[in-house]
Scaffold this motif. Sequence first.
Motif, short mmCIF file in Angstrom:
data_model
loop_
_atom_site.label_atom_id
_atom_site.label_comp_id
_atom_site.label_asym_id
_atom_site.label_seq_id
_atom_site.Cartn_x
_atom_site.Cartn_y
_atom_site.Cartn_z
N GLU A 145 0.82 -1.22 0.00
CA GLU A 145 0.00 0.00 0.00
C GLU A 145 0.85 1.26 0.00
O GLU A 145 0.46 2.28 -0.56
N ILE A 146 1.99 1.21 0.65
CA ILE A 146 2.86 2.39 0.76
C ILE A 146 3.74 2.47 -0.48
O ILE A 146 4.59 1.62 -0.70
N LYS A 147 3.50 3.46 -1.29
CA LYS A 147 4.20 3.58 -2.57
C LYS A 147 5.53 4.32 -2.40
O LYS A 147 5.61 5.32 -1.70
N ASP A 148 6.55 3.78 -3.09
CA ASP A 148 7.84 4.47 -3.08
C ASP A 148 7.89 5.44 -4.26
O ASP A 148 6.95 5.54 -5.04
N SER A 153 5.99 7.67 -9.42
CA SER A 153 6.35 8.17 -10.75
C SER A 153 5.63 7.39 -11.85
O SER A 153 5.12 7.97 -12.81
N MET A 154 5.57 6.07 -11.70
CA MET A 154 4.88 5.24 -12.70
C MET A 154 3.37 5.53 -12.71
O MET A 154 2.76 5.60 -13.77
N ILE A 155 2.79 5.74 -11.54
CA ILE A 155 1.36 6.05 -11.46
C ILE A 155 1.09 7.40 -12.13
O ILE A 155 0.12 7.55 -12.89
N GLU A 156 1.95 8.38 -11.87
CA GLU A 156 1.79 9.69 -12.49
C GLU A 156 1.91 9.60 -14.01
O GLU A 156 1.13 10.22 -14.74
N ALA A 158 1.32 6.92 -15.89
CA ALA A 158 0.14 6.22 -16.40
C ALA A 158 -1.07 7.15 -16.44
O ALA A 158 -1.86 7.11 -17.39
N THR A 159 -1.19 7.99 -15.43
CA THR A 159 -2.30 8.95 -15.39
C THR A 159 -2.18 9.95 -16.54
O THR A 159 -3.17 10.25 -17.23
N ARG A 160 -0.97 10.46 -16.75
CA ARG A 160 -0.74 11.41 -17.85
C ARG A 160 -1.10 10.78 -19.19
O ARG A 160 -1.81 11.38 -20.01
N ILE A 161 -0.63 9.56 -19.42
CA ILE A 161 -0.90 8.87 -20.69
C ILE A 161 -2.39 8.65 -20.88
O ILE A 161 -2.93 8.87 -21.97
N THR A 162 -3.08 8.25 -19.83
CA THR A 162 -4.52 8.00 -19.92
C THR A 162 -5.27 9.29 -20.23
O THR A 162 -6.15 9.32 -21.10
N GLU A 163 -4.91 10.38 -19.53
CA GLU A 163 -5.59 11.65 -19.76
C GLU A 163 -5.36 12.16 -21.17
O GLU A 163 -6.30 12.62 -21.84
N GLU A 164 -4.13 12.09 -21.67
CA GLU A 164 -3.83 12.53 -23.03
C GLU A 164 -4.61 11.71 -24.05
O GLU A 164 -5.15 12.25 -25.03
N SER A 165 -4.66 10.42 -23.84
CA SER A 165 -5.37 9.54 -24.77
C SER A 165 -6.86 9.83 -24.78
O SER A 165 -7.49 9.88 -25.83
N LEU A 166 -7.43 10.03 -23.58
CA LEU A 166 -8.86 10.33 -23.48
C LEU A 166 -9.16 11.69 -24.12
O LEU A 166 -10.14 11.82 -24.88
N GLY A 194 2.85 5.05 -24.40
CA GLY A 194 3.63 4.33 -23.37
C GLY A 194 5.04 4.09 -23.83
O GLY A 194 5.45 4.46 -24.93
N ARG A 195 5.80 3.48 -22.93
CA ARG A 195 7.21 3.22 -23.27
C ARG A 195 7.35 1.93 -24.01
O ARG A 195 6.79 0.95 -23.83
#
Length: 195
Positions: A145-148, A153-156, A158-166, A194-195
Amino acid sequence: MGGLIKNRTKKTIELFDELSLDILIILNEPNLEYLTGIDSGLMLIINRSLDTTLIVPRLDLQRVRSIVDNETTLIGYSTIEVPRRIPGENLFVSKNLGDYLLREVGLRPTNIIGVDNIDSPIVKELNSAGIRVINVNNYILRLREIKDESEISMIEEATRITEESLDNVLREGLEGKRESDVAAMLYYGMISRGR
């Protein structure tokens, strides 16, 4: 891999002292994948010094070796030795994976073992050998649960990619398009960004 196994297993250090563990055994697939980055692990063994041994199916040994490099001791597991092992192949052959813990690790009734899957046949083997087993699944879930920083960074990303795509799909418009076409456009947008 960039030290993923070492970085993630470091998070387990407090558990050893808190529960007086000698060995930590990870069997649940999501926990294995979180701690190793490998999607085909069978068992991860962590000792008090945080030295790790990852056991994978023999057929996946070469692929996993190229991913984890020398970050962990890597063992291939098979129930039979067919074909014969090649020189230098780190292989454990037995009908039961728990035999590795009893024969190779040398666990004894004086040991206290933390395991994240108390219902595993491996735990039944340990119990029949008189070894004390403690369920640590909830603790491992809390670690996850505790993210390093790298996870954040990966979540951010993924969120950026999803928002741009949408945004791109919405700019092209939805009118007259089937749901499957919109889903395909969204999927393509995410994959291509994505990469």
